[in-house]
Design a protein around this motif. Sequence first.
Motif, PDB file in Angstrom:
ATOM      1  N   LYS A  82      26.145  40.603  16.510  1.00  0.00           N
ATOM      2  CA  LYS A  82      26.734  39.919  15.575  1.00  0.00           C
ATOM      3  C   LYS A  82      27.160  41.339  13.710  1.00  0.00           C
ATOM      4  O   LYS A  82      27.447  41.872  13.276  1.00  0.00           O
ATOM      5  CB  LYS A  82      27.148  38.878  15.943  1.00  0.00           C
ATOM      6  N   VAL A 150      32.726  38.159  18.358  1.00  0.00           N
ATOM      7  CA  VAL A 150      34.555  38.014  17.673  1.00  0.00           C
ATOM      8  C   VAL A 150      34.293  39.263  16.848  1.00  0.00           C
ATOM      9  O   VAL A 150      33.722  39.946  16.826  1.00  0.00           O
ATOM     10  CB  VAL A 150      34.689  36.742  17.012  1.00  0.00           C
ATOM     11  N   GLN A 151      35.813  39.571  16.770  1.00  0.00           N
ATOM     12  CA  GLN A 151      36.290  40.769  16.497  1.00  0.00           C
ATOM     13  C   GLN A 151      35.929  40.939  14.347  1.00  0.00           C
ATOM     14  O   GLN A 151      35.835  41.769  14.264  1.00  0.00           O
ATOM     15  CB  GLN A 151      37.337  41.091  16.071  1.00  0.00           C
ATOM     16  N   SER A 152      35.931  39.766  14.000  1.00  0.00           N
ATOM     17  CA  SER A 152      35.105  39.741  12.828  1.00  0.00           C
ATOM     18  C   SER A 152      33.907  40.046  12.235  1.00  0.00           C
ATOM     19  O   SER A 152      33.787  39.035  11.085  1.00  0.00           O
ATOM     20  CB  SER A 152      36.260  39.022  12.167  1.00  0.00           C
ATOM     21  N   ASP A 153      33.030  40.025  13.230  1.00  0.00           N
ATOM     22  CA  ASP A 153      31.333  40.333  13.403  1.00  0.00           C
ATOM     23  C   ASP A 153      31.519  40.739  11.497  1.00  0.00           C
ATOM     24  O   ASP A 153      31.924  41.853  12.244  1.00  0.00           O
ATOM     25  CB  ASP A 153      31.034  40.846  14.203  1.00  0.00           C
ATOM     26  N   PRO A 154      30.118  40.936  11.515  1.00  0.00           N
ATOM     27  CA  PRO A 154      30.331  42.141  10.403  1.00  0.00           C
ATOM     28  C   PRO A 154      29.204  43.371  10.310  1.00  0.00           C
ATOM     29  O   PRO A 154      29.896  44.512   9.777  1.00  0.00           O
ATOM     30  CB  PRO A 154      29.118  40.982   8.879  1.00  0.00           C
ATOM     31  N   ARG A 155      28.420  43.546  11.497  1.00  0.00           N
ATOM     32  CA  ARG A 155      28.246  44.857  11.705  1.00  0.00           C
ATOM     33  C   ARG A 155      27.875  45.510  10.978  1.00  0.00           C
ATOM     34  O   ARG A 155      28.312  46.697  11.141  1.00  0.00           O
ATOM     35  CB  ARG A 155      28.711  45.147  13.104  1.00  0.00           C
ATOM     36  N   ASP A 164      33.489  52.753  12.710  1.00  0.00           N
ATOM     37  CA  ASP A 164      35.170  51.403  13.197  1.00  0.00           C
ATOM     38  C   ASP A 164      35.645  51.708  14.660  1.00  0.00           C
ATOM     39  O   ASP A 164      36.189  52.257  15.854  1.00  0.00           O
ATOM     40  CB  ASP A 164      35.886  52.148  12.419  1.00  0.00           C
ATOM     41  N   ALA A 167      40.627  47.281  16.452  1.00  0.00           N
ATOM     42  CA  ALA A 167      41.454  46.336  16.082  1.00  0.00           C
ATOM     43  C   ALA A 167      41.002  45.351  18.681  1.00  0.00           C
ATOM     44  O   ALA A 167      41.420  44.237  18.770  1.00  0.00           O
ATOM     45  CB  ALA A 167      43.247  45.622  16.432  1.00  0.00           C
ATOM     46  N   LEU A 169      37.799  44.099  20.276  1.00  0.00           N
ATOM     47  CA  LEU A 169      36.387  43.805  20.328  1.00  0.00           C
ATOM     48  C   LEU A 169      35.336  44.315  21.321  1.00  0.00           C
ATOM     49  O   LEU A 169      35.661  45.021  21.928  1.00  0.00           O
ATOM     50  CB  LEU A 169      36.688  42.163  21.316  1.00  0.00           C
TER      51      LEU A 169
END
Lengths: 382, 342
Positions: A82, A150-155, A164, A167, A169
Amino acid sequence: MSFFKTQPKDLILLLCFAVVVLLAPILFAPIGAGYPDLLQKFAIFGIFALGFNILFGLTGYLSFGHAAFLGVGSYSAVWTFKLLSMNPLPAIIFATLVGGLFSALIGFISLRRTGIYFSILTLAFAQMSYNMAYSVLTPITNGETGLQLVQSDPRVLDVAFGRDYGAVLPSSDLFGIGMTGYPGYYFCGFMLILCFFLTLRIFRSPFGMMLRAVKSNQNRMNYTGLNTKPYALAAFVISGMYAGLAGGLLAVTDPLAGAERMQWTASGEVVLMTILGGSGTLLGPVIGAGAIKYFENIFSAFNDQILAQVYSFLPEILQQIMVAISSLFVGEGWHLTLGALFMIIVIFLPGGLMEGFKRLRNLISGKFGGGNGSGRATAPAE
Amino acid sequence: MDAIALQVLNGLDKGGAYALIALGLTIIFGTLGVVNFAHGALFMLGAFCAVSVKALLSLEAVTLDPNKLTAWGTPMEIRVPYVETWFGEFGATLLNYSVPVSILVAIPMMLILGIAMERGLIRFFYKRPHAEQILVTFGLAIVLQEIIKGIFGANPIPQPAPEVAKGMIDFGILVGFDAGNVVYPAWRLIYFLFSVAIIGAVFSFLRFTSFGMVVRAGMADRETVGLLGIDIDRRFTIVFGIAAVVAGLAGAMYTPILSPDYHMGMDFLVLSFVVVVVGGMGSLGGAVAAGFLLGILQSFASMNEVKNILPGIDQIIIYLIAVVVLLVRPRGLMGRKGMMEH
């Protein structure tokens, strides 16, 4: 002198082991186990059992809380995914480290006691971690839902390297190789070979000898003026790191972590794997882990229809009775088989499968060459 | 003050269950030297004795009444439990009191089961290492609980308390608080009294009978008792049976408080181990005291006021106490000197 100086006999063993692991998809295909999901489990739980064996097999300390380290490993791996990167390498490094740290903490307290006390303490700690994962630590563990990506994890690292995922997962990948299917298996398999090599070295080292001495008579060790605790703690931490790594790999192949991995049943399962294969032996735990995961897979898939087919050669009434009895043991009832197996092994073959092989070999060689009888493979675990 | 009294009461029933299981564990460990990981399963089996008694008593005869019609126009089914047709009023009472009645079934069942377990399995493990004793009883626990799961399913099965004990008791008035401040479910109070009675019975059995004297002597020094020409093995078999009965009764009576399911045994077992460790391995008094103490502490920890300061403390307080006790006073609160103190 050198850590990497391996005796020829061990080198052959290691090579054979590596060949079997690498060719596993072909070798296990005839028994219906040649698909990646199951093979990954073989490898991962093989690592888990190898680590447990370093503690239980060598020092005789029976821990009932090792699943806690596996769970912690899974959580830290998912958090690495994440926060840092979807690359499995940082994930398993963190999982191993956190597993080690956590086991150092628990081991430091639990190892103040031996025997039953030690078992109860580790059980209590594991249960405590399990309860906490469901209650206080919900912000970290996500409670009953389990920790997910989740898609919005910082990574952060992925972003820094311009990776990148679009859009969708993301799933874990090693520099572009997805960690599902066979690549995932080979990643786990490589780790298994590495761990096996390390275990081999530990078994043959003076450190391993010291651990065996702790098992055979700790009092005598203390009388000679040697403090055995650091050795036991080291073994505990090493096995905790193996468990953390196994937990991390579980997350690598399937990026989610739940608290049920830390339950006492999971701890019991690794104990069973180890004694089924043969505690204190090199290969035993891996064989035990493989056997249990294999039979779990087969037995869980059985249902009443398949059972009816199996018993179709019997008269109608007998068939129904047999199906009714057997259905207790398969499918949902797999745990019953597991428990029964547990008892049978402990009662009749406390040395596990490896001792069984040894007895067989002695029986055969005894017939032909009058070989000398084998001593019991396991010494009392006091 | 009211709140404190209420929390103490809240802890008593759970403490009673802990104390009863821990008592059995301690007796078995003290006499046979075996750590019985299957003891929680015995507690669970006792609970399912109550479930089966209830299920048997409520077997119903279904008759169709052609004079009454349901909303769908079919004759209405009239279900009458067999016990009511056979015994009338008494049958209905029997059904109402199914949980206490199940004690009568649980005692012989658990005694037989306990003796069978000791003769059939445990006795082969006296000379084996502790690790193997733990493992084999652990396996047995899994087997027992999976069998129960196979028969009764995985869902909790609620058991009603008898009608008279379903209400609340205003306990506060009895001890001089204002009315309505310390109200408490009647059955839980009954459970507490029940557990105290059982504990008293076990203690007086061990203290005042010659059988009990031999058992206590055996706990202190097994070999010497054997040398005196007493068949200690046979007595210990019965002791195991008694410990099983105690655990079973604890389980059967606990069913109205906690709907039994197949894994309740293990949940209680882990805590009971902690209780034994805190009380002192081999100390009967310690097991009882620690059982109630930890039960009460747990209920205090689950007060909202406490949880606001230390979130989640209710989940872990028992384990924390165990850790502290083991580190500070390893033999436990009332453990004998030198008992497992290494």
